[in-house]
Design a protein around this motif. Structure first.
Motif, mmCIF file in Angstrom:
data_model
loop_
_atom_site.group_PDB
_atom_site.id
_atom_site.type_symbol
_atom_site.label_atom_id
_atom_site.label_comp_id
_atom_site.label_asym_id
_atom_site.label_seq_id
_atom_site.Cartn_x
_atom_site.Cartn_y
_atom_site.Cartn_z
ATOM 1 N N GLN A 80 41.665 50.855 70.640
ATOM 2 C CA GLN A 80 41.960 51.319 69.438
ATOM 3 C C GLN A 80 40.934 50.905 68.375
ATOM 4 O O GLN A 80 40.787 49.821 68.190
ATOM 5 N N LEU A 81 40.231 51.695 67.682
ATOM 6 C CA LEU A 81 39.188 51.344 66.776
ATOM 7 C C LEU A 81 39.594 51.940 65.137
ATOM 8 O O LEU A 81 40.028 53.022 65.000
ATOM 9 N N GLN A 82 39.307 51.053 64.393
ATOM 10 C CA GLN A 82 39.552 51.473 63.039
ATOM 11 C C GLN A 82 38.540 50.964 62.067
ATOM 12 O O GLN A 82 38.209 49.438 62.201
ATOM 13 N N GLY A 83 37.863 51.657 61.133
ATOM 14 C CA GLY A 83 36.742 51.141 60.450
ATOM 15 C C GLY A 83 37.114 51.260 59.007
ATOM 16 O O GLY A 83 37.689 52.161 58.483
ATOM 17 N N VAL A 84 36.793 50.207 58.202
ATOM 18 C CA VAL A 84 36.808 50.294 56.697
ATOM 19 C C VAL A 84 35.598 50.683 56.171
ATOM 20 O O VAL A 84 34.747 49.979 56.235
ATOM 21 N N GLU A 85 35.913 51.710 55.778
ATOM 22 C CA GLU A 85 34.428 52.357 54.986
ATOM 23 C C GLU A 85 33.988 51.707 53.879
ATOM 24 O O GLU A 85 34.610 51.394 53.058
ATOM 25 N N GLY A 86 32.578 51.631 54.002
ATOM 26 C CA GLY A 86 31.950 50.881 52.769
ATOM 27 C C GLY A 86 31.964 49.386 52.950
ATOM 28 O O GLY A 86 31.159 48.721 52.100
ATOM 29 N N GLU A 87 32.664 48.780 53.814
ATOM 30 C CA GLU A 87 32.768 47.434 54.079
ATOM 31 C C GLU A 87 32.066 47.066 55.386
ATOM 32 O O GLU A 87 32.228 45.621 55.599
ATOM 33 N N LEU A 189 51.883 58.638 66.198
ATOM 34 C CA LEU A 189 51.157 57.722 65.305
ATOM 35 C C LEU A 189 51.578 56.206 65.760
ATOM 36 O O LEU A 189 52.701 56.186 66.422
ATOM 37 N N GLU A 190 50.839 55.428 65.356
ATOM 38 C CA GLU A 190 50.968 54.006 66.031
ATOM 39 C C GLU A 190 52.174 53.364 65.410
ATOM 40 O O GLU A 190 52.364 53.531 63.826
ATOM 41 N N GLN A 191 53.003 52.815 66.111
ATOM 42 C CA GLN A 191 54.128 51.866 65.318
ATOM 43 C C GLN A 191 54.068 50.629 65.463
ATOM 44 O O GLN A 191 53.884 49.784 66.593
ATOM 45 N N ASP A 192 53.640 49.748 64.282
ATOM 46 C CA ASP A 192 53.285 48.516 64.353
ATOM 47 C C ASP A 192 54.448 47.771 63.560
ATOM 48 O O ASP A 192 55.316 48.214 63.131
ATOM 49 N N LEU A 193 53.894 46.348 63.056
ATOM 50 C CA LEU A 193 54.890 45.895 62.301
ATOM 51 C C LEU A 193 54.867 46.512 60.630
ATOM 52 O O LEU A 193 55.922 46.048 59.957
ATOM 53 N N LEU A 194 53.731 46.971 60.509
ATOM 54 C CA LEU A 194 53.824 47.715 59.130
ATOM 55 C C LEU A 194 54.673 48.802 59.067
ATOM 56 O O LEU A 194 55.069 49.207 57.944
ATOM 57 N N LEU A 253 53.474 59.418 43.909
ATOM 58 C CA LEU A 253 52.075 59.135 43.543
ATOM 59 C C LEU A 253 51.476 57.935 43.764
ATOM 60 O O LEU A 253 50.337 57.995 44.362
ATOM 61 N N GLY A 254 52.321 56.774 43.771
ATOM 62 C CA GLY A 254 51.499 55.490 44.330
ATOM 63 C C GLY A 254 51.341 55.406 45.830
ATOM 64 O O GLY A 254 50.409 55.051 46.083
ATOM 65 N N VAL A 255 52.316 56.011 46.516
ATOM 66 C CA VAL A 255 52.042 56.058 47.921
ATOM 67 C C VAL A 255 50.986 56.889 48.344
ATOM 68 O O VAL A 255 50.123 56.642 49.306
ATOM 69 N N ILE A 256 50.739 58.081 47.650
ATOM 70 C CA ILE A 256 49.619 58.914 48.036
ATOM 71 C C ILE A 256 48.553 58.300 47.597
ATOM 72 O O ILE A 256 47.186 58.463 48.350
ATOM 73 N N ALA A 257 48.356 57.446 46.590
ATOM 74 C CA ALA A 257 47.264 56.653 46.289
ATOM 75 C C ALA A 257 46.896 55.640 47.318
ATOM 76 O O ALA A 257 45.681 55.537 47.757
ATOM 77 N N LEU A 266 46.093 50.994 56.432
ATOM 78 C CA LEU A 266 47.225 51.072 55.687
ATOM 79 C C LEU A 266 47.545 52.452 55.937
ATOM 80 O O LEU A 266 48.798 52.948 55.090
ATOM 81 N N ARG A 267 47.144 53.506 56.589
ATOM 82 C CA ARG A 267 47.191 54.794 56.291
ATOM 83 C C ARG A 267 48.658 55.171 57.128
ATOM 84 O O ARG A 267 49.330 55.796 56.632
ATOM 85 N N ASN A 268 48.798 54.597 58.322
ATOM 86 C CA ASN A 268 50.129 54.878 59.009
ATOM 87 C C ASN A 268 51.346 54.397 58.061
ATOM 88 O O ASN A 268 52.497 55.038 57.895
ATOM 89 N N PHE A 269 51.299 53.196 57.316
ATOM 90 C CA PHE A 269 52.153 52.874 56.479
ATOM 91 C C PHE A 269 52.594 53.603 55.318
ATOM 92 O O PHE A 269 53.756 53.878 55.214
ATOM 93 N N ALA A 270 51.374 54.099 54.853
ATOM 94 C CA ALA A 270 51.673 55.317 53.903
ATOM 95 C C ALA A 270 52.343 56.480 54.175
ATOM 96 O O ALA A 270 53.205 56.942 53.678
ATOM 97 N N ILE A 271 51.842 56.768 55.420
ATOM 98 C CA ILE A 271 52.502 58.239 55.838
ATOM 99 C C ILE A 271 53.942 57.737 56.235
ATOM 100 O O ILE A 271 54.783 58.848 55.964
#
Length: 303
Positions: A80-87, A189-194, A253-257, A266-271
């Motif tokens: 499973q690969l995840q990239g942080v865009e711009g960093e 979707l992945e289920q993890d500690l988050l 609004l905060g969660v969508i941000a 943090l995408r799955n956490f926000a979903i």
């Protein structure tokens, strides 16, 4: 102070059959998803299933297709690969079954990148290896956390209102949590500690929502505005509807941000939070009242 819905008079109690049918499907999916999690057949994160997690920071931008090809050719097809865009940050997760037989999985992966991407230097930000026993222990701890939370809710609401209110609150909260698990399981979707963190967070959010409805119901019982318990709950729901919707929208609004700008990690956490907020509102408005009436009856006894 802002009223989204002014002087509403919706008959929420008349929708109970639809609500019960929808909730039955959601709970069934949630139960199946929960069983799959405990059997280890769901899309579990490394923390819950066991495996290796590596986070690298490259000096230059990299191609995810190239990274996936390097790992796939080395036998890590399910990485499973995840990239942080711009960093230029790369997060690699290898499940236990993928890393079986490898005593130094992290070293093997780092060697691969050193050989196949020599021009793009990288630093290792973190490496964590979780065995199957630890993953099983974390799943058990999460279950105990939810059980203790449920007991605390029953005690609190039993003291503040009455025992039946506490039990109904716990039932509807677990309905919300099972719905989240079911939707995540069906969606793959992945289920993890988050995700576990999101479950506990939504449990508290959903409880707050229901306490507001129960508190207004208690006030209206004492004021005797309506002759039956069903009508009293309907009145109470309409009176707090604007507050409930406003709270949910501002929270969303905060969660969508977080969903838009929090990155892949943090995408799955926000979903999960988004689903939980919607389900918390749904159960507070359409489910808690009808279930309470079924158990408590139409008697207007004071809470």
């Amino acid at each position: 102070m802002i009223e989204l819905v002014k002087k509403s008079n919706y008959d929420f109690m008349s929708m109970k059959r639809f609500a019960f049918a929808l909730s039955a499907v959601l709970v069934l999916l949630g139960i199946i998803g929960t069983v799959q999690i405990f059997l280890g057949h769901a899309n579990l994160g490394v923390e819950l299933s066991g495996g290796t997690s590596i986070q690298l920071k490259f000096q230059e931008p990299f191609s995810m297709d190239q990274v996936r090809s390097i790992l796939s050719n080395a036998g890590y097809d399910g990485a499973q690969l995840q990239g942080v865009e711009g960093e230029n940050i790369l997060l690699i997760k290898l499940r236990l079954m993928e890393s079986a037989g490898e005593s130094t999985v992290a070293e093997s992966v780092l060697k691969l990148f050193g050989e196949h991407m020599p021009d793009n230097k990288f630093t290792v930000e973190s490496v964590s290896e979780v065995g199957p026993a630890i993953g099983h222990k974390l799943r058990q701890d999460a279950t105990w956390a939810l059980a203790i939370s449920a007991l605390a809710i029953i005690i609190y609401l039993g003291w503040r209102f009455e025992f039946k209110f506490g039990v109904i609150a716990v039932i509807t909260i677990f309905h919300d949590l099972l719905a989240m698990v079911g939707i995540f399981w069906v969606s793959g979707l992945e289920q993890d500690l988050l995700f576990i963190t999101a479950l506990l967070t939504i449990g508290g959010y959903s409880l707050t929502d229901k306490v507001v409805v129960f508190d207004r119901t208690r006030e209206n019982i004492r004021l005797r505005k309506k002759p039956s318990f069903s009508e009293t709950i309907n009145l109470s729901l309409n009176e707090v509807l604007s507050r409930t919707l406003m709270t949910s929208l501002t929270t969303l609004l905060g969660v969508i941000a977080l969903l838009c700008f929090g990155g892949d990690v943090l995408r799955n956490f926000a979903i999960a939070l988004s689903i939980g907020i919607v389900m918390g509102n749904y159960s507070s408005i359409f489910l808690a009242g009808p279930v309470l009436v079924l158990w408590r009856g139409e008697k207007m006894t004071e809470v």
